[in-house]
Structure formats: structure tokens, C-alpha cells
Design a protein around this motif. Structure first.
Motif: not given
Length: 447
Positions: A182-187, A189-196, A206-216
Motif C-alpha cells: 500500500a505505501p509503495v502504491e501510494r508513492l 500514484k503520487e510520484g513521490g512529489l507530495a510533501e507528506e 528514495l523519495l528525496q532522490t525522486i524529488r531532487r531528480q524531478h526538480g533537476d
């Protein structure tokens, strides 16, 4: 992923159930075996305490029968292996027991216990032998199911319990799999971009890496979009100029005395257009080369001196004097890129200087670093522009840049080459007092 986790959980559960049943059977049998030997030992010592000395077989044999019952077998054996009495063979002749393991060990150590199995009937016979004196051994024995017989006997019940436990494990595996995923599916679905995001602590990196890569990626997309818009704008100006003058000449609207001037403007715009295209292509090449440098030992002072000599004539035409100072400094770098970096830095310092100005080029060594410094006495750069001066197509004075033939990509190429070499750039500038750019190279850049 969910199906795989579910199958693996079910397999683990099935293996655990089977292993538990097997282990429980083995443990139960070991406890059972120890208990049987304890019973046989107690019986043998009780019988030995009756004081039988082998003198009267019949009388004492009757006492043994009373103790023997239907399951316990009692045997009296002499030192030479002769069987004096056996409750399981009344009046029958028994072979010599002198070679039996339990008899030999009892005569040697005082007592012995041995198990003999019968694979055909899944039965085991437990023997306990006790030495009465130097010449006589008392042996008690009992027949019981072997471990295979016990397992076979409980197999129906064990199978039913195993199936029940397996069904329960399948249900629990299904529930646990859904909770795990369930947490992985939520991740996902939201693409790891949600703050919480309610997920596992281990997934936070992994979330921090995704957000950083998305920002890049977003930053890169914006830069590409800006770059495309700037390229279109920069190319449009010389093309419009060429088109306009060409139409005037084509339609005969240009006077004879103006034709040469128009041709010169067309030529100037063509040169500017070609310079833009070359710089754009070079930036693309540098993007591809990043992280894959072909390095060699390079004497930086020699390259800088050569660059100064090459641009001296052009600087003299603009009323600017070029000076160089520095000793031998060798670094591991890409020679072609360093030549290009030097050319762009020095050419930029000359181009944005003023008549009578000066440009100083110096190379110094400090510990494990080599510093390349280019200082001019030109127009300088305002504080508000200094952070963006290395961006592509960014110009402090656009009209002056175009007038001097600049493409707005020179310092962007310098920054790109410095980044490829892991070099650090420092900028000092003040409007009206010139600019100083220092680039710090490590002596060992390439690995």
C-alpha cells in the motif's frame, strides 16, 4: 510485485509449516526414546535389586515373568554370551549373545543402551543392559514404533492441521501483502512529489532522490525551453538582417554606392550567424562529453601564453594591451577544452574592455591547486548580473555585445568546461573598474 511477494510469503509459510511438523516429530521421538530408556533402566535396576544370582533359573524366572508383563522382555546372559533366561523364548534354544553390542558394552562399562530398527514393520527395539556381576548381564527390552511409524500414524491429523494452517497463512499473506504494498502504491500514484507521504522510513532516501531528480528535470526543461527561445531569437536577428538587405538588392532598391555596404552587412550577419551556430553545436558536444574526458598532462602556463600571443593582434586593434605572467604548472586535463576555455575568457576580456584598457592573464600554483586568473580593466559587471553571467545567451549590455560580435555563449562554454573538469570559478567585478575571473583546477582532475 504484489503477486511475487504473495507467492514468496505463501512459500515461506508452507516451508515453515512442513519444517515445524517434521521437527516436532523428531523432537517428540527423541523425548519418547529417552523416556523408554529411562523406564527400561528403572526396571533393570529394580530387578537387579531382587538379589537373583543365577543359581535357580526356574524360581527366579517366575519372578521375572511377574515383572515382565506383556511388553517388557527380560534376558539373563552369561559372560561367554550364553542365554540363561529370556521371557520371550521359554524353553527355546537361543543363539549366543556374546557378540551383541549391548552385552559387550555392559560387561565393559557397567551398562549400555542400544536401538535396533526393523524397517519392514516400522518398529524399533530398545535394549538396556546392566551388568549384575563379573559374569552376568541383565537385559531389558521393549518394542515401540520407529520415527517413521510415529510420523505415519499421525499423518492424517498432521495433514489436516497443515492444510488448516496453510489456508490461514494464505489469508494472512494476502492481507500482509496488501499492507506492505500500500505505501509503495501510494508513492507510485503520487510520484513521490507530495510533501507528506505515509511510507516506510527506508524509502525516505528514495523519495528525496525522486524529488531532487524531478526538480533537476524541471530545471533542465526550463533551461532547454529558455535556450530554445533564446536560440530562435538570436538566430532571427541576423537572418532578418540578411533577408532585408538581400530583398533590397534583389528588387533594385539599393543604389550602386549602397550595394557594397549592404553586402558588408550581409557578410557581417552571416559571420555572426555562423558563430552562433558553432557555439550552439559546441555546447551540445560538451554536454555529450561531460563525464567522459580524455585527459593528459597539460602545461597550463604554456597554453595561456600561446592564447595571449594569438589574441594580441586583435587586442591591439581595439586598443587593449595583453599581458601574461606565471610559471610552469602541469595539470591532468583535456587540452582542447582548456584551449577553448582560455580563448573564450581572454577574448571576452578584450571584447568588453575599453580603448587603452589592459588584460592580465596569470597562472599560479598553490598546493594541490592551480589558479588561472584573467583580469581586465573593462566596463565591469553589476552585482545584480553577476549570478547569471555564466548563463547561456545572458548579456549585461546586449547592444554592446552584438556590436562587438559576441554570441552570449562564451562564458557559458567556460562554465561548462570548468564543470567538466571539476574546477571552481570565482568572479570579482565592479561597474567601471573591470572584472577578474579566477578558475581553480585540481592537479589531478581525471581518474
Amino acid at each position: 510485485m504484489r503477486r511475487r511477494i504473495y507467492i514468496e510469503l505463501v512459500m515461506v509459510a508452507g516451508t515453515a509449516i512442513f519444517a515445524t511438523l517434521l521437527l516436532a516429530t523428531v523432537v517428540y521421538y527423541k523425548v519418547f526414546e529417552r523416556q523408554v530408556f529411562e523406564d527400561l533402566k528403572i526396571c533393570a535396576k529394580l530387578l537387579a535389586g531382587m538379589g537373583w544370582d543365577g543359581a535357580n533359573e526356574t524360581e527366579d524366572g517366575a519372578d521375572f515373568e511377574m515383572w515382565a508383563g506383556q511388553e517388557l522382555r527380560i534376558t539373563l546372559i552369561g559372560q561367554n554370551g550364553t542365554v540363561f533366561y529370556d521371557t520371550a523364548a521359554k524353553g527355546e534354544f537361543l543363539e549366543n549373545h556374546g557378540s551383541r553390542k549391548e552385552v559387550m558394552e555392559a560387561l565393559e562399562k557397567g551398562e549400555s543402551k542400544v536401538v535396533r530398527d526393523s524397517p519392514t514393520f516400522h518398529k524399533n527395539t530398545f535394549y538396556f543392559a546392566l551388568r549384575l556381576d563379573e559374569n552376568t548381564v541383565l537385559r531389558t527390552a521393549r518394542e515401540a514404533d520407529s520415527i517413521l511409524g510415529i510420523f505415519t500414524g499421525v499423518l492424517p491429523v498432521a495433514f489436516f492441521l497443515a492444510m488448516l494452517l496453510f489456508a490461514l497463512c494464505m489469508l494472512l499473506s494476502h492481507v500482509l501483502t496488501r499492507r506492505l504494498i500500500a505505501p509503495v502504491e501510494r508513492l507510485a500514484k503520487e510520484g513521490g512529489l507530495a510533501e507528506e507521504v505515509d511510507t516506510y522510513r527506508e524509502l525516505q532516501p528514495l523519495l528525496q532522490t525522486i524529488r531532487r531528480q524531478h526538480g533537476d528535470i524541471l530545471k533542465s526543461a526550463r533551461m532547454r525551453q529558455d535556450f530554445t527561445a533564446n536560440v530562435s531569437h538570436e538566430l532571427k536577428t541576423p537572418l532578418a538582417c540578411i533577408q532585408g538587405y538581400a530583398e533590397l538588392i534583389e528588387n533594385g532598391m539599393a543604389k550602386k554606392e549602397d550595394a557594397a555596404r549592404f553586402a558588408g552587412e550581409i557578410r557581417s550577419s552571416s559571420i555572426r550567424l555562423l558563430a552562433l551556430i558553432n557555439d550552439i553545436l559546441r555546447l551540445s558536444e560538451l554536454d555529450e562529453q561531460k563525464g567522459n574526458l580524455e585527459c593528459e598532462p597539460v602545461e597550463l602556463s604554456e597554453l595561456a601564453r600561446t592564447c595571449v600571443e594569438m589574441l594580441s593582434l586583435n587586442a591591439k586593434k581595439q586598443g587593449v594591451s595583453l599581458m601574461f605572467s606565471g610559471g610552469a604548472c602541469v595539470i591532468e586535463a583535456n587540452r582542447g577544452m582548456l584551449e577553448e576555455l582560455l580563448y573564450n575568457l581572454v577574448d571576452n576580456a578584450v571584447r568588453y574592455n575599453q580603448s587603452g584598457g589592459q588584460v592580465f592573464v596569470g597562472v599560479t600554483e598553490s598546493g594541490e591547486q592551480v589558479c588561472l586568473a584573467v583580469k581586465d580593466t573593462g566596463i565591469g559587471i553589476g552585482k545584480e548580473h553577476q549570478e547569471r553571467i555564466f548563463e547561456r545567451f545572458y548579456r549585461v549590455d546586449k547592444s554592446r555585445s552584438r556590436a562587438t560580435g559576441g554570441t552570449g555563449l562564451g562564458l557559458a562554454i567556460v562554465k561548462h568546461i570548468a564543470d567538466c573538469h571539476g574546477a571552481r570559478i570565482e568572479l570579482e567585478s565592479e561597474v567601471g573598474n573591470g572584472t577578474k575571473i579566477q578558475i581553480y583546477f585540481s592537479k589531478k582532475i581525471c581518474k
